[in-house]
Design a protein around this motif. Structure first.
Motif, PDB file in Angstrom:
ATOM      1  N   ILE A   8     -44.640 -85.902   3.652  1.00  0.00           N
ATOM      2  CA  ILE A   8     -43.978 -85.456   4.997  1.00  0.00           C
ATOM      3  C   ILE A   8     -42.997 -84.443   4.585  1.00  0.00           C
ATOM      4  O   ILE A   8     -42.977 -83.408   5.355  1.00  0.00           O
ATOM      5  CB  ILE A   8     -43.460 -86.685   5.908  1.00  0.00           C
ATOM      6  N   GLN A  23     -30.041 -83.757   2.804  1.00  0.00           N
ATOM      7  CA  GLN A  23     -29.964 -85.387   3.195  1.00  0.00           C
ATOM      8  C   GLN A  23     -30.301 -85.242   4.560  1.00  0.00           C
ATOM      9  O   GLN A  23     -30.836 -86.379   5.174  1.00  0.00           O
ATOM     10  CB  GLN A  23     -28.462 -85.716   2.953  1.00  0.00           C
ATOM     11  N   PHE A  74     -34.383 -85.523   4.638  1.00  0.00           N
ATOM     12  CA  PHE A  74     -34.953 -86.924   4.534  1.00  0.00           C
ATOM     13  C   PHE A  74     -34.977 -87.743   5.848  1.00  0.00           C
ATOM     14  O   PHE A  74     -35.938 -88.399   6.311  1.00  0.00           O
ATOM     15  CB  PHE A  74     -34.314 -87.654   3.383  1.00  0.00           C
ATOM     16  N   GLY A  75     -33.911 -87.475   6.577  1.00  0.00           N
ATOM     17  CA  GLY A  75     -33.664 -88.126   7.845  1.00  0.00           C
ATOM     18  C   GLY A  75     -34.812 -87.627   8.606  1.00  0.00           C
ATOM     19  O   GLY A  75     -35.595 -88.528   9.341  1.00  0.00           O
ATOM     20  N   GLU A  76     -35.084 -86.290   8.711  1.00  0.00           N
ATOM     21  CA  GLU A  76     -36.308 -85.808   9.587  1.00  0.00           C
ATOM     22  C   GLU A  76     -37.577 -86.598   9.168  1.00  0.00           C
ATOM     23  O   GLU A  76     -38.360 -86.704   9.892  1.00  0.00           O
ATOM     24  CB  GLU A  76     -36.247 -84.425   9.388  1.00  0.00           C
ATOM     25  N   GLU A 115     -44.657 -81.595   6.545  1.00  0.00           N
ATOM     26  CA  GLU A 115     -44.699 -82.018   7.923  1.00  0.00           C
ATOM     27  C   GLU A 115     -43.352 -81.895   8.550  1.00  0.00           C
ATOM     28  O   GLU A 115     -43.094 -82.302   9.884  1.00  0.00           O
ATOM     29  CB  GLU A 115     -45.324 -83.343   8.209  1.00  0.00           C
ATOM     30  N   ALA A 139     -38.343 -89.583   7.764  1.00  0.00           N
ATOM     31  CA  ALA A 139     -38.348 -90.939   8.254  1.00  0.00           C
ATOM     32  C   ALA A 139     -38.566 -90.821   9.824  1.00  0.00           C
ATOM     33  O   ALA A 139     -39.432 -91.559  10.196  1.00  0.00           O
ATOM     34  CB  ALA A 139     -37.058 -91.541   7.990  1.00  0.00           C
ATOM     35  N   LYS A 140     -37.828 -89.902  10.425  1.00  0.00           N
ATOM     36  CA  LYS A 140     -38.216 -89.905  11.917  1.00  0.00           C
ATOM     37  C   LYS A 140     -39.595 -89.599  12.123  1.00  0.00           C
ATOM     38  O   LYS A 140     -40.367 -89.893  13.323  1.00  0.00           O
ATOM     39  CB  LYS A 140     -37.301 -88.936  12.549  1.00  0.00           C
ATOM     40  N   ILE A 141     -40.083 -88.698  11.412  1.00  0.00           N
ATOM     41  CA  ILE A 141     -41.648 -88.279  11.675  1.00  0.00           C
ATOM     42  C   ILE A 141     -42.570 -89.276  11.553  1.00  0.00           C
ATOM     43  O   ILE A 141     -43.430 -89.251  12.201  1.00  0.00           O
ATOM     44  CB  ILE A 141     -41.940 -86.811  10.626  1.00  0.00           C
ATOM     45  N   LEU A 142     -42.171 -90.058  10.314  1.00  0.00           N
ATOM     46  CA  LEU A 142     -43.259 -91.210  10.006  1.00  0.00           C
ATOM     47  C   LEU A 142     -43.267 -92.107  11.280  1.00  0.00           C
ATOM     48  O   LEU A 142     -44.153 -92.737  11.685  1.00  0.00           O
ATOM     49  CB  LEU A 142     -42.906 -91.894   8.852  1.00  0.00           C
TER      50      LEU A 142
END
Lengths: 353, 127
Positions: free
Chosen positions: A79, A320, A323-325, A83, A327-330
């Motif tokens: 991602i 940083q 990575f937060g983005e 993505e 996780a939100k996309i998943l």
């Protein structure tokens, strides 16, 4: 049959042999081991899961993600690369281009310039029928003319001294704010991330005059939208010394690994002995397995659920936040499929043909 | 279980609009314990992570996914269960579990990044 220790190694380590990698895939599924409940348990996962941040720089970071399966870690990595959306130049309107670079090559090069604009403040432009607005399009202008430098010394030989604007750089891009963009980006004007990217070279009399439209997109469609230079992970190496390696042999052993991995120190008997100081620095080159003298003395493994993540941002978003983005996309992906599954009616009753 | 509303498109894949997202290919109309689900506009990213979560369910006897053709942007996800739940329910549980996992990963990551004294900050990065 395997004894308990061998089984434990099989389950927790990926073993590297000279010619192959042994048991690379996870076996932790229900029914695989008698008497063990390996079904998904969120509380158990929370107990075992750890993140250890190594460092965070302006554009790069490293952290350890411990206690997840490769399928999950790989989803985050994929991602990140393909993505997480960014803004990139998608349309180039060429009003004049007399440089030696063809319009299409120029457009391709312009597209790859990372644009510092928070993609979360923009929407996707959905096809040609979706009109460009100040919410989905950013406009830049590139107007450069190359001229002779009237102040150049007669002895000047370098084009940068003889001519003005002989190098067209990303700093020549000028942001042309549309609609409410001036107010929205008052604190952080849109600009190229790096100012000295060479776009093309010109000579006196040549000119470039183009208008550039940036759109939001993702790396899966074109790499220019990828927010990372690289996002990768590797498994933590775990080197096991099975029999003591001493004396001159210890020094040769040390040389099989990158500096810092193996320490050679006198042991209790006063003999030089090799110990593993920092397996993290190992590249797992497997050089040690080429030497007959270390046969049966060392075992190279990797910890199956310990991922050393590295994210290198292109500079558009800090690593940083990327990575937060991701996780939100998943999470969002799952929600979209879940909604579609519920809407399909498959959950309610057996499907009919 | 309540209906989950599709999330705003800000993070969604931009090509899904107007296209069908989801289909079910039942194996046997009378037997809901096995089915193949077609998820459009998804690839290994969701396919493999979801396969892992579904396989973690003890009621599932088989779960696998494939990308039937590289030019067609979709995955086929095959699920067979022991009959204690339907294949669709197993998929639903897998999605729930994957969401819960991702949320925990996100929270843990953000908490660790916020603890700035625990790691090295290089070249004056603003955290």
């Amino acid at each position: 049959m395997h004894d308990e220790a061998a089984l434990q190694e099989m389950r927790t380590r990926v073993v590297l042999h000279a010619d192959r990698v042994a048991h690379p895939s996870s076996m932790e599924f229900p029914g695989n081991f008698p008497g063990e409940d390996l079904s998904w348990n969120l509380e158990e996962f929370k107990k075992n899961f750890r993140i250890v941040v190594g460092f965070i720089g302006k554009d790069d970071m490293e952290f350890d993600m411990i206690g997840v399966d490769a399928a999950i870690a790989n989803a985050f990595r994929r991602i990140l690369i393909g993505e997480v959306p960014t803004m990139a130049i998608e349309k180039v309107f060429v009003l004049n281009n007399t440089s030696i670079m063809h319009d299409e090559i120029l457009a391709q090069r312009l597209g790859l310039i990372p644009i510092k604009a928070d993609p979360r403040l923009f929407t996707f432009r959905r096809g040609a029928n979706d009109d460009p607005t100040d919410l989905n399009t950013l406009v830049f202008k590139l107007r450069v003319q190359c001229t002779k430098n009237p102040d150049a010394l007669p002895s000047a030989v370098h084009p940068a001294d003889k001519y003005i604007n002989s190098n067209v750089l990303s700093s020549h891009l000028q942001w042309d704010p549309q609609g409410e963009q001036v107010e929205r980006f008052a604190n952080d004007p849109c600009r190229p991330v790096i100012d000295d990217i060479l776009i093309t070279k010109m000579r006196p009399g040549q000119e470039i005059d183009v208008e550039l439209h940036c759109q939001k997109g993702i790396g899966k469609e074109h790499a220019k939208w990828s927010p990372v230079a690289t996002a990768s992970y590797r498994l933590l190496p775990d080197i096991q010394i099975l029999k003591p390696i001493t004396g001159e042999s210890a020094k040769r052993f040390q040389k099989c690994f990158p500096p810092g991995v193996v320490a050679v120190k006198p042991n209790a008997a006063g003999q030089l002995e090799a110990t593993i100081a920092n397996p993290r620095k190992d590249t797992v080159s497997r050089e040690v397995l080429r030497h007959a003298e270390f046969e049966d003395k060392v075992r190279l493994t990797r910890v199956r659920d310990h991922f050393i993540f590295s994210i290198e941002s292109t500079g558009i978003l800090p690593p940083q936040e990327l990575f937060g983005e991701a996780a939100k996309i998943l999470i969002n992906k799952c929600n979209v499929v879940k909604a579609a599954l519920h809407a399909s009616g498959a959950l309610v009753a057996p499907q009919e043909i | 279980m309540s209906m989950v509303e599709p999330v705003e498109d800000t993070h969604g894949f931009p090509f899904t609009e107007h296209a069908q997202k989801f289909e079910v290919i039942p194996t046997d109309a009378a037997d809901p314990s096995s089915a193949t689900f077609v998820v459009h506009d998804e690839d290994h990213t969701l396919g493999n992570s979801l396969r892992y979560m579904v396989m973690k369910n003890p009621a599932v006897t088989f779960c696998g996914y494939s990308i039937p053709h590289p030019s067609e942007f979709k995955i086929h996800m095959r699920i067979q269960t022991d009959g204690s739940m339907t294949a669709a329910q197993a998929l639903d549980k897998g999605l729930d579990d994957l969401i819960a996992l991702s949320e925990h990963v996100l929270q843990t990551f953000q908490a660790k990044v916020a603890a700035t004294e625990d790691y090295e900050i290089r070249d004056g990065a603003h955290i």
